[in-house]
Design a protein around this motif. Structure first.
Motif, PDB file in Angstrom:
ATOM      1  N   GLN A   6      -9.062   1.448  -3.379  1.00  0.00           N
ATOM      2  CA  GLN A   6     -10.196   2.314  -3.065  1.00  0.00           C
ATOM      3  C   GLN A   6     -11.313   2.163  -4.093  1.00  0.00           C
TER       4      GLN A   6
ATOM      5  N   LEU B  38       0.809  -1.218   0.000  1.00  0.00           N
ATOM      6  CA  LEU B  38       0.000   0.000   0.000  1.00  0.00           C
ATOM      7  C   LEU B  38       0.842   1.267   0.000  1.00  0.00           C
TER       8      LEU B  38
ATOM      9  N   ILE C 256      -8.106   3.275   4.215  1.00  0.00           N
ATOM     10  CA  ILE C 256      -8.189   3.068   2.768  1.00  0.00           C
ATOM     11  C   ILE C 256      -9.611   3.094   2.228  1.00  0.00           C
TER      12      ILE C 256
ATOM     13  N   ASP D 239       2.570   2.240  -2.390  1.00  0.00           N
ATOM     14  CA  ASP D 239       2.435   2.822  -3.731  1.00  0.00           C
ATOM     15  C   ASP D 239       1.041   3.432  -3.846  1.00  0.00           C
ATOM     16  N   THR D 240       0.968   4.717  -4.136  1.00  0.00           N
ATOM     17  CA  THR D 240      -0.329   5.410  -4.189  1.00  0.00           C
ATOM     18  C   THR D 240      -1.239   4.857  -5.277  1.00  0.00           C
ATOM     19  N   ARG D 241      -0.642   4.285  -6.345  1.00  0.00           N
ATOM     20  CA  ARG D 241      -1.470   3.719  -7.416  1.00  0.00           C
ATOM     21  C   ARG D 241      -2.205   2.480  -6.921  1.00  0.00           C
ATOM     22  N   ARG D 242      -1.527   1.660  -6.121  1.00  0.00           N
ATOM     23  CA  ARG D 242      -2.197   0.473  -5.575  1.00  0.00           C
ATOM     24  C   ARG D 242      -3.278   0.858  -4.573  1.00  0.00           C
ATOM     25  N   LEU D 243      -2.993   1.883  -3.774  1.00  0.00           N
ATOM     26  CA  LEU D 243      -3.988   2.358  -2.829  1.00  0.00           C
ATOM     27  C   LEU D 243      -5.224   2.874  -3.571  1.00  0.00           C
ATOM     28  N   ALA D 244      -5.015   3.585  -4.678  1.00  0.00           N
ATOM     29  CA  ALA D 244      -6.134   4.104  -5.467  1.00  0.00           C
ATOM     30  C   ALA D 244      -6.951   2.977  -6.086  1.00  0.00           C
TER      31      ALA D 244
ATOM     32  N   ASP E  67     -12.011   7.705  -1.327  1.00  0.00           N
ATOM     33  CA  ASP E  67     -11.919   9.125  -1.009  1.00  0.00           C
ATOM     34  C   ASP E  67     -13.306   9.741  -0.878  1.00  0.00           C
TER      35      ASP E  67
ATOM     36  N   HIS F 217      -0.123  -4.162 -10.412  1.00  0.00           N
ATOM     37  CA  HIS F 217      -0.487  -3.682  -9.083  1.00  0.00           C
ATOM     38  C   HIS F 217      -1.598  -4.543  -8.478  1.00  0.00           C
TER      39      HIS F 217
END
Length: 333
Positions: free
Chosen positions: A26, A16, A91, A18-23, A94, A52
């Motif tokens: 989500q 997590l 997570i 990596d912001t791309r994986r978090l996105a 948003d 990812h």
């Protein structure tokens, strides 16, 4: 942070980080999606998204929920797992709103209406709502673990003939919980338009030319079916397609509408949405189960009050096979 010890510790944070994986996670907590759909949302090539996605899958935060044949290509649908919601504090999708309520459990079309209404800013300025359909039993487990605010449940106790209350007492023997009725609803066999295979009831599912599409293990619908098959003396091995599982009533209806199955058990409302034939089999009560602390949670009160509103009841009553007479009624253990 609570429950992190259950999710592979430091490896989780590496994934997590990596912001791309978090996105991606989500997005999949909000709704299921394919690689191509995620690529469009993320503005990235599906091959990169797949890299990812695999890492999220390896730590148990994402799972494959459905495979479809579309114009000769295989489309795989992914969704965040129930385990992902152990980290809901960090997570959740948003949101500009200060509070996000989480409902985990069985799928329901009135629950879909509730999510739509809560997402309307003019109605709920302070709250978002996320629903994860994993099945009634897993929903109660998630509630027990403190992962969800509410659990969607429609479990029939064969001995007492009572819905949900015996299971709530079993999962929470030492504390008070509340069961808020969402609706009474009708389930039955969803069939291809015109019922070309002349299916008349559950015994016909044993015919080798009839392909069935099943619900996931732990869902109230699957548990009801297995109990009925046992009473009829039918083996699951007799049913072609019994192992084909999907997570929601609408996915069952979609599978039949695409011609990939001839029958499936589900809601009249789902059958009507896809213009399918329908044989009614039983009525049931669908409840939202919550613990005492959440029942009195000031942030959750607007949602619970909305369940008792005439506005919500009238929208539920508009669904085929739904009875909203008792919607919002509270039963406490």
């Amino acid at each position: 942070m609570r429950h992190l010890q259950h999710i592979q510790g430091i490896e989780l944070f590496k994934v997590l980080g990596d912001t791309r994986r978090l996105a991606i996670l989500q997005q999949l907590m909000a709704q299921s999606a394919t690689l191509s759909q995620l690529g469009q949302v993320m503005g990235d090539h599906p091959a990169k998204v797949r890299h990812h996605l695999l890492q999220l899958e390896q730590v148990g935060l994402v799972e494959l929920v459905e495979t479809q044949q579309v114009r000769g290509f295989v489309e795989k649908y992914y969704q965040a797992s129930a385990r992902a919601f152990l980290l809901n504090e960090i997570i959740l999708p948003d949101s500009a709103k200060p509070f996000t309520a989480v409902i985990i459990g069985s799928h329901d079309m009135a629950l879909e209406l509730l999510c739509e209404q809560v997402s309307t800013p003019s109605r709920f300025e302070e709250m978002d709502l996320v629903c994860l359909p994993v099945g009634s039993l897993d929903g109660l487990i998630a509630l027990r673990q403190g992962v969800a605010h509410l659990a969607g449940c429609h479990l029939l106790d064969p001995e007492s003939g009572e819905y949900n209350l015996p299971y709530a007492r079993h999962f929470f023997p030492d504390e008070q919980v509340s069961l808020i009725t969402l609706a009474h609803r009708e389930q039955g066999l969803m069939l291809a338009p015109g019922n070309p295979q002349a299916i008349s009831g559950l015994p016909d599912l044993a015919h080798p030319q009839i392909r069935y599409v099943n619900r996931n293990k732990g869902s109230g619908t699957r548990i009801w079916l297995d109990n009925q098959l046992e009473q009829l003396g039918m083996s699951t091995d007799q049913i072609s397609g019994y192992e084909l599982e999907v997570r929601t009533h609408t996915q069952v209806a979609e599978t039949i509408a695409r011609g990939q199955a001839g029958a499936g058990l589900g809601l009249r409302a789902a059958a009507q949405r896809y213009d399918l034939d329908f044989i009614p089999l039983f009525q049931e009560r669908f409840d939202l189960v919550t613990r005492e602390a959440q029942f009195r949670n000031p942030q959750l009160v607007p949602l619970l009050e909305h369940l008792q509103s005439e506005d919500f009841r009238s929208s539920v009553a508009g669904l085929a096979g739904y009875d909203a007479t008792r919607t919002g009624t509270v039963v406490r253990t």
